[in-house]
Enzyme design. Sequence first.
Site, mmCIF file in Angstrom:
data_model
loop_
_atom_site.group_PDB
_atom_site.id
_atom_site.type_symbol
_atom_site.label_atom_id
_atom_site.label_comp_id
_atom_site.label_asym_id
_atom_site.label_seq_id
_atom_site.Cartn_x
_atom_site.Cartn_y
_atom_site.Cartn_z
ATOM 1 N N ARG A 178 -6.314 -7.201 -13.495
ATOM 2 C CA ARG A 178 -5.150 -5.978 -13.325
ATOM 3 C C ARG A 178 -4.238 -5.905 -14.404
ATOM 4 N NH1 ARG A 178 -8.895 -6.056 -10.628
ATOM 5 N NH2 ARG A 178 -9.062 -6.304 -8.308
ATOM 6 N N SER A 226 -2.628 -4.367 -2.244
ATOM 7 C CA SER A 226 -2.291 -5.937 -2.606
ATOM 8 C C SER A 226 -1.053 -5.686 -3.323
ATOM 9 C CB SER A 226 -3.172 -6.561 -3.376
ATOM 10 O OG SER A 226 -4.382 -6.896 -2.509
ATOM 11 N N GLU A 296 1.702 -6.813 -8.413
ATOM 12 C CA GLU A 296 0.223 -6.167 -8.831
ATOM 13 C C GLU A 296 0.965 -4.545 -8.835
ATOM 14 O OE1 GLU A 296 -3.414 -6.583 -7.314
ATOM 15 O OE2 GLU A 296 -3.751 -4.125 -7.260
HETATM 16 C C1 LIG Z 1 -5.193 0.795 1.063
HETATM 17 C C2 LIG Z 1 -5.087 0.475 -0.446
HETATM 18 C C3 LIG Z 1 -6.216 -0.376 -1.060
HETATM 19 C C4 LIG Z 1 -6.287 -0.628 -2.326
HETATM 20 N N1 LIG Z 1 -7.233 -1.439 -2.980
HETATM 21 C C5 LIG Z 1 -7.276 -1.943 -4.196
HETATM 22 C C6 LIG Z 1 -8.167 -2.445 -4.800
HETATM 23 O O1 LIG Z 1 -9.192 -2.799 -4.112
HETATM 24 N N2 LIG Z 1 -8.270 -2.829 -6.091
HETATM 25 C C7 LIG Z 1 -7.387 -2.334 -6.822
HETATM 26 O O2 LIG Z 1 -7.519 -2.799 -8.162
HETATM 27 N N3 LIG Z 1 -6.340 -1.728 -6.416
HETATM 28 C C8 LIG Z 1 -6.378 -1.094 -5.183
HETATM 29 N N4 LIG Z 1 -5.396 -0.634 -4.527
HETATM 30 C C9 LIG Z 1 -4.084 -0.181 -5.571
HETATM 31 C C10 LIG Z 1 -4.359 1.328 -6.145
HETATM 32 O O3 LIG Z 1 -5.269 2.119 -5.464
HETATM 33 C C11 LIG Z 1 -4.940 0.881 -7.585
HETATM 34 O O4 LIG Z 1 -4.110 0.257 -8.467
HETATM 35 C C12 LIG Z 1 -5.160 2.445 -8.429
HETATM 36 O O5 LIG Z 1 -6.030 2.160 -9.330
HETATM 37 C C13 LIG Z 1 -3.904 3.154 -8.688
HETATM 38 O O6 LIG Z 1 -4.355 4.459 -8.906
HETATM 39 P P1 LIG Z 1 -3.319 5.707 -8.933
HETATM 40 O O7 LIG Z 1 -3.993 6.737 -9.630
HETATM 41 O O8 LIG Z 1 -2.987 5.920 -7.544
HETATM 42 O O9 LIG Z 1 -2.108 5.272 -9.887
HETATM 43 P P2 LIG Z 1 -0.790 5.237 -9.701
HETATM 44 O O10 LIG Z 1 -0.298 4.395 -8.572
HETATM 45 O O11 LIG Z 1 -0.129 6.481 -9.482
HETATM 46 O O12 LIG Z 1 -0.113 4.579 -10.936
HETATM 47 C C14 LIG Z 1 -0.118 3.220 -11.074
HETATM 48 C C15 LIG Z 1 0.095 2.887 -12.550
HETATM 49 O O13 LIG Z 1 -0.822 3.186 -13.523
HETATM 50 C C16 LIG Z 1 -0.102 4.397 -14.251
HETATM 51 N N5 LIG Z 1 -0.970 5.558 -14.580
HETATM 52 C C17 LIG Z 1 -1.684 6.324 -13.806
HETATM 53 N N6 LIG Z 1 -2.249 7.168 -14.227
HETATM 54 C C18 LIG Z 1 -2.019 7.042 -15.617
HETATM 55 C C19 LIG Z 1 -2.750 7.710 -16.763
HETATM 56 N N7 LIG Z 1 -3.539 9.021 -16.559
HETATM 57 N N8 LIG Z 1 -2.302 7.259 -18.026
HETATM 58 C C20 LIG Z 1 -1.728 6.129 -18.147
HETATM 59 N N9 LIG Z 1 -1.079 5.414 -17.047
HETATM 60 C C21 LIG Z 1 -1.338 5.860 -15.977
HETATM 61 C C22 LIG Z 1 1.316 4.685 -13.590
HETATM 62 O O14 LIG Z 1 2.287 5.061 -14.668
HETATM 63 C C23 LIG Z 1 1.401 3.143 -12.897
HETATM 64 O O15 LIG Z 1 1.799 2.326 -13.976
HETATM 65 C C24 LIG Z 1 -5.249 -0.221 -3.125
HETATM 66 C C25 LIG Z 1 -4.411 0.579 -2.727
HETATM 67 C C26 LIG Z 1 -4.341 1.122 -1.481
HETATM 68 C C27 LIG Z 1 -2.968 1.934 -0.862
#
Ligand SMILES: Cc1cc2nc3c(=O)[nH]c(=O)nc-3n(C[C@H](O)[C@H](O)[C@H](O)COP(=O)(O)OP(=O)(O)OC[C@H]3O[C@@H](n4cnc5c(N)ncnc54)[C@H](O)[C@@H]3O)c2cc1C
Length: 304
Positions: A178, A226, A296
């Site tokens: 992560r 998480s 995280e």
């Molecule tokens: C119900 C639920 C279940 C989940 N299960 C998991 C799981 O099993 N495993 C897991 O790893 N995570 C899980 N997550 C967390 C989350 O979905 C992940 O971390 C996911 O990768 C975040 O993606 P996002 O596009 O929503 O990023 P965001 O939440 O919008 O951003 C997260 C981070 O990434 C950066 N970022 C976003 N896009 C870019 C880009 N294009 N370039 C550079 N930086 C960027 C942002 O600035 C921020 O720091 C879960 C979340 C929820 C709500």
Amino acid sequence: MTGSVHIDTLRISPEFGARVVFDAPMSKYTSWHAGGPADLLFTPRDVTDLSSFLRQLPVTMPLLWIGLGSNLLVRDGGVRGAVISMNGTLGALERVSAQRIHAQAGVPCAKLAKQCVKWGLGPAEFFAGIPGTLGGALAMNAGAWDGETWRHVTEVDVIDRRGVRRTRPASDYEVSYRHVRCHPGEWFIAARLEFERKPGVNDAAIKELLERRKQTQPIGEWSCGSVFTNPPGEHAGRLIEKSGLKGFRIGDASVSQKHANFIINHGAARAADIEALILHVQRTVAELHQVELKTEVRIVGVPQ
Ligand SMILES: Cc1cc2nc3c(=O)[nH]c(=O)nc-3n(C[C@H](O)[C@H](O)[C@H](O)COP(=O)(O)OP(=O)(O)OC[C@H]3O[C@@H](n4cnc5c(N)ncnc54)[C@H](O)[C@@H]3O)c2cc1C
């Protein structure tokens, strides 16, 4: 005021007008549904549009990149500067060779999983339950059920704040659980990923993983998944549960009864409630188990 830029005096060229939201309520752009307004939020039409937009922004203006906001706690005072959203844009996804795909940063992980199954490529099923974009998955090295994003990345396309694009090999990045050490001032716009050929794989594998999630996680409630990373050899959720914190509540936020590593917004939680709950969990677990839980989720923005 934004860095050294007064947002009131910032002139955005009319060509971007329809894609810019001023005072964008971040509660609308995050899965916790909490957080104050961003000075401005821009959703590009495509990479060229993104590049032009970045070029005309003052270089001192802070930038926050977001995908689906599924790993973000935005504080109640909001975000100073510009938020660049990948939600609903930069969604191209194609197979470029027998085992390689090219995907833009806005592709939802669930779509990537489904399409890989259709192409007979795997293991990509683990992406199905991650409710974010590929860009977010690259930034977080998102993973589940023994799968991890960066195990498949061969190259990424990035853009800098002057709108200049370049391609970097995966070896340019230090990656761990992560965590990805990104190059400052660069953001992901696309990636090439490599999978194995898995002709037998089908939607049933995805359905089974999603079903397992439903049974163990509070899916459908407002959360960020998480909250804490697992400490070495332990599960954050187990430590929180052993600390008697399941159901512990501050304001309208509580530790999930179903999975102790999830914090739920029951509808009216402020980011400050969620952050206070995060701190309370960290302090309690440290006191009772001498383990320092690390978040995280990314906490951004200013308090109210
Ligand atoms: C119900 C639920 C279940 C989940 N299960 C998991 C799981 O099993 N495993 C897991 O790893 N995570 C899980 N997550 C967390 C989350 O979905 C992940 O971390 C996911 O990768 C975040 O993606 P996002 O596009 O929503 O990023 P965001 O939440 O919008 O951003 C997260 C981070 O990434 C950066 N970022 C976003 N896009 C870019 C880009 N294009 N370039 C550079 N930086 C960027 C942002 O600035 C921020 O720091 C879960 C979340 C929820 C709500």
